[in-house]
Structures are given as structure tokens and as C-alpha cells.
Design a protein around this motif. Structure first.
Motif, PDB file in Angstrom:
ATOM      1  N   VAL A 192       1.903   5.689 -54.621  1.00  0.00           N
ATOM      2  CA  VAL A 192       1.720   6.957 -55.322  1.00  0.00           C
ATOM      3  C   VAL A 192       2.924   7.823 -54.973  1.00  0.00           C
ATOM      4  O   VAL A 192       3.347   7.840 -53.814  1.00  0.00           O
ATOM      5  N   LEU A 206       0.832  14.772 -57.866  1.00  0.00           N
ATOM      6  CA  LEU A 206       0.772  13.361 -57.521  1.00  0.00           C
ATOM      7  C   LEU A 206       0.786  12.487 -58.771  1.00  0.00           C
ATOM      8  O   LEU A 206       0.177  12.818 -59.788  1.00  0.00           O
ATOM      9  N   SER A 235      -0.484  -0.604 -58.370  1.00  0.00           N
ATOM     10  CA  SER A 235      -1.558  -1.149 -57.535  1.00  0.00           C
ATOM     11  C   SER A 235      -1.451  -2.659 -57.474  1.00  0.00           C
ATOM     12  O   SER A 235      -1.023  -3.301 -58.440  1.00  0.00           O
ATOM     13  N   PRO A 291      -9.081  -3.603 -56.911  1.00  0.00           N
ATOM     14  CA  PRO A 291      -8.826  -2.168 -57.014  1.00  0.00           C
ATOM     15  C   PRO A 291     -10.036  -1.350 -57.456  1.00  0.00           C
ATOM     16  O   PRO A 291     -10.614  -1.619 -58.505  1.00  0.00           O
ATOM     17  N   GLN A 292     -10.421  -0.376 -56.615  1.00  0.00           N
ATOM     18  CA  GLN A 292     -11.422   0.604 -57.006  1.00  0.00           C
ATOM     19  C   GLN A 292     -10.742   1.718 -57.784  1.00  0.00           C
ATOM     20  O   GLN A 292     -11.286   2.228 -58.752  1.00  0.00           O
ATOM     21  N   GLY A 293      -9.560   2.089 -57.285  1.00  0.00           N
ATOM     22  CA  GLY A 293      -8.789   3.100 -57.982  1.00  0.00           C
ATOM     23  C   GLY A 293      -8.675   4.417 -57.269  1.00  0.00           C
ATOM     24  O   GLY A 293      -8.059   5.350 -57.785  1.00  0.00           O
ATOM     25  N   TYR A 294      -9.293   4.530 -56.076  1.00  0.00           N
ATOM     26  CA  TYR A 294      -9.039   5.730 -55.288  1.00  0.00           C
ATOM     27  C   TYR A 294      -8.524   5.301 -53.914  1.00  0.00           C
ATOM     28  O   TYR A 294      -8.512   4.117 -53.601  1.00  0.00           O
ATOM     29  N   PHE A 295      -8.083   6.287 -53.126  1.00  0.00           N
ATOM     30  CA  PHE A 295      -7.237   5.963 -51.986  1.00  0.00           C
ATOM     31  C   PHE A 295      -7.769   6.627 -50.722  1.00  0.00           C
ATOM     32  O   PHE A 295      -7.786   7.845 -50.618  1.00  0.00           O
ATOM     33  N   ASP A 296      -8.215   5.798 -49.773  1.00  0.00           N
ATOM     34  CA  ASP A 296      -8.867   6.376 -48.602  1.00  0.00           C
ATOM     35  C   ASP A 296      -7.928   6.627 -47.423  1.00  0.00           C
ATOM     36  O   ASP A 296      -8.275   7.408 -46.537  1.00  0.00           O
ATOM     37  N   TYR A 338     -10.473   7.563 -61.683  1.00  0.00           N
ATOM     38  CA  TYR A 338     -10.165   6.138 -61.552  1.00  0.00           C
ATOM     39  C   TYR A 338     -11.026   5.330 -62.512  1.00  0.00           C
ATOM     40  O   TYR A 338     -11.294   4.141 -62.287  1.00  0.00           O
ATOM     41  N   TYR A 380       4.366   7.414 -51.427  1.00  0.00           N
ATOM     42  CA  TYR A 380       3.307   7.159 -50.467  1.00  0.00           C
ATOM     43  C   TYR A 380       2.719   5.767 -50.676  1.00  0.00           C
ATOM     44  O   TYR A 380       2.446   5.355 -51.820  1.00  0.00           O
ATOM     45  N   TRP A 435      -3.584   7.233 -46.527  1.00  0.00           N
ATOM     46  CA  TRP A 435      -2.236   7.418 -47.046  1.00  0.00           C
ATOM     47  C   TRP A 435      -1.241   7.403 -45.896  1.00  0.00           C
ATOM     48  O   TRP A 435      -1.528   7.878 -44.800  1.00  0.00           O
ATOM     49  N   TYR A 477      -4.422   5.559 -63.373  1.00  0.00           N
ATOM     50  CA  TYR A 477      -5.135   6.567 -62.592  1.00  0.00           C
ATOM     51  C   TYR A 477      -4.353   7.877 -62.725  1.00  0.00           C
ATOM     52  O   TYR A 477      -3.122   7.890 -62.607  1.00  0.00           O
ATOM     53  N   TYR A 496      -8.959  15.214 -53.375  1.00  0.00           N
ATOM     54  CA  TYR A 496      -8.088  15.114 -52.210  1.00  0.00           C
ATOM     55  C   TYR A 496      -7.652  16.499 -51.771  1.00  0.00           C
ATOM     56  O   TYR A 496      -7.551  17.416 -52.581  1.00  0.00           O
ATOM     57  N   TRP A 536       0.306   8.329 -59.718  1.00  0.00           N
ATOM     58  CA  TRP A 536       0.081   6.934 -59.346  1.00  0.00           C
ATOM     59  C   TRP A 536       1.196   6.077 -59.951  1.00  0.00           C
ATOM     60  O   TRP A 536       1.569   6.271 -61.107  1.00  0.00           O
TER      61      TRP A 536
END
Lengths: 121, 113
Positions: free
Chosen positions: A37, A45, A50, A104-109, B97, A95, A111, B102, B42, A47
Motif C-alpha cells: 500500500v 492511502l 496483493s 486475501p481478505q482485503g484488509y490489513f492488520d 474490501y 508500506y 503494517w 481495494y 484505520y 492499495w
């Protein structure tokens, strides 16, 4: 503790190439999808790309498709972004970000701290 | 592409008060087969990477204080911060997402009044 450390950023001229790396620690890379990202200076931000845990699924933003290549080496515990034909608009902090699942879920836990790429003549 | 639009672009709230940030998607991000909204929030503090606060529109990430909550469904979502603390000063982003690519909202800058 989960950590992601990017490297490889720097100053390049338009049309040149750069390879970013991400070295995670605190978790098993092979179990998670990973992402890049970016954030242009003072901007929001975006994306970029992935890759699933086994590299079966790879996705790109249209803005980088055909120029950037995401890859991973689970044995070396590393994620990469090969960036070719760089343009001024690619200037950003890049990042490395973890997806919470193997596909891929598509969100980011998690960074990383990011690495700055500057494209300028 | 799904366009994410946040409002306001910035807001100032007094310590101890409530902050509300809105996020609207150009199409629904509710997946009917599992009744989940594919929406995250976020927090990004100056000089730091983003931090995941909320996923599935309303599920708080582990370790996130319970003064942060997410709500909404379909195309309209809200991040609420109760009892604002000084450390909550940051830019907040929503992200969908549901579809590739995304996409993120433009960000909302939260300051102390």
C-alpha cells in the motif's frame, strides 16, 4: 511481536527500476496474504498489490499493472515489489501490510513503517 | 471502482467529548451471502503507519480501546470515538474490501478543540 520491515526505497529517475523488500518477523509469512500500500507525500492511502500465501492469487491496481510485480519467497521469509518504468506519480511511502488470512481478505492488520520511493529527474 | 467518501475532511472535538466520522461508499459493500459489510477503519498518527481499528464495519481489533466503535451497513458507515483522548489525534481512513481494487476514503483529520 509482529513486525514488518521494508527496505529498498530511494531516489531514482523516471523510467528506472527499484526493488522493494519486506522482512516480517513474529509470524509465519507462509500463512498469510501480503500487500503493498502506498501513500504519496501529504496524501491518502492507495492499495497497490496483493499476493496470497501460496502466490496463487495476485492482484494489482490499474495504476501499476504491467509495471510492478509482487512476489514472495516463503522459504526466505520475504515479500518483494519489483517496480519498473517508474514515474513521478509513483513517488510515495510504500508500506508492506499483512492480510489476516492466507487467501486475501482485503484488509490489513499489521503494517510496516514504510520505505520512501522518490522518482525525480 | 468503489469510491469511498468521508465526511468531514477535518474536525475538532473537545477532550472527553464524542467524535463522529462518516464514510459513504458509491455502492453497497454488504455481501448478502454472509451478511457482512466489507469495511474497515484505520487510524494514522503523524509519522506512523496506519493502524487497524475496526473490520467487518463493527468488529474492534484486539487491543483497540472500547471508546472506538463502528456502525452502519450497505453504503453508510460511522466511526465513533467516545470520550476523546489527546492520543486520538490522527487521520482516520475507511477502506472497502468488497471489490478489487481495494479503495480508501480520503481521510478525516481529527484534532483537539
Amino acid at each position: 511481536e509482529v513486525q514488518l520491515v521494508e527496505s529498498g526505497g530511494g531516489l531514482v529517475k523516471p523510467g528506472e527500476s527499484l526493488r522493494l523488500s519486506c522482512g516480517p518477523s513474529g509470524f509465519t509469512l507462509s500463512s498469510y496474504s501480503m500487500n503493498w500500500v502506498r501513500q504519496a507525500p501529504g496524501r491518502g492511502l492507495e492499495w497497490v498489490s496483493s499476493i496470497s500465501s501460496s502466490s496463487s492469487y495476485i492482484y494489482y491496481a490499474d495504476s501499476v499493472k504491467g509495471r510492478f510485480t509482487i512476489s514472495r519467497d516463503n522459504a526466505k521469509n520475504s515479500l518483494y515489489l519489483q517496480m519498473n518504468s517508474l514515474r513521478a506519480e509513483d513517488t510515495a511511502v510504500y508500506y508492506c501490510a499483512r492480510d489476516p488470512a492466507g487467501d486475501p481478505q482485503g484488509y490489513f492488520d499489521y503494517w510496516g513503517q514504510g520505505t520512501l520511493v522518490t522518482v525525480s529527474s | 471502482d468503489i469510491v469511498m467518501t468521508q465526511s468531514p475532511d477535518s474536525l475538532a472535538v473537545s477532550l472527553g467529548e464524542r467524535a463522529t466520522i462518516n464514510c459513504k461508499s458509491s455502492q453497497s459493500v454488504l455481501y448478502s451471502s454472509n451478511n457482512e459489510n466489507y469495511l474497515t477503519w484505520y487510524q494514522q498518527k503523524p509519522g506512523q503507519p496506519p493502524k487497524l481499528l475496526i473490520y467487518w464495519a463493527s468488529t474492534r481489533e484486539s487491543g483497540v480501546p472500547d471508546r472506538f466503535s463502528g456502525s452502519g451497513s450497505g453504503t453508510d458507515f460511522t466511526l465513533t470515538i467516545n470520550s476523546l483522548q489527546a492520543e486520538d489525534v490522527a487521520v482516520y481512513y475507511c477502506q472497502q474490501y468488497y471489490n478489487l481494487p481495494y479503495t480508501f476514503g480520503q481521510g478525516t483529520k481529527l484534532q483537539i478543540k
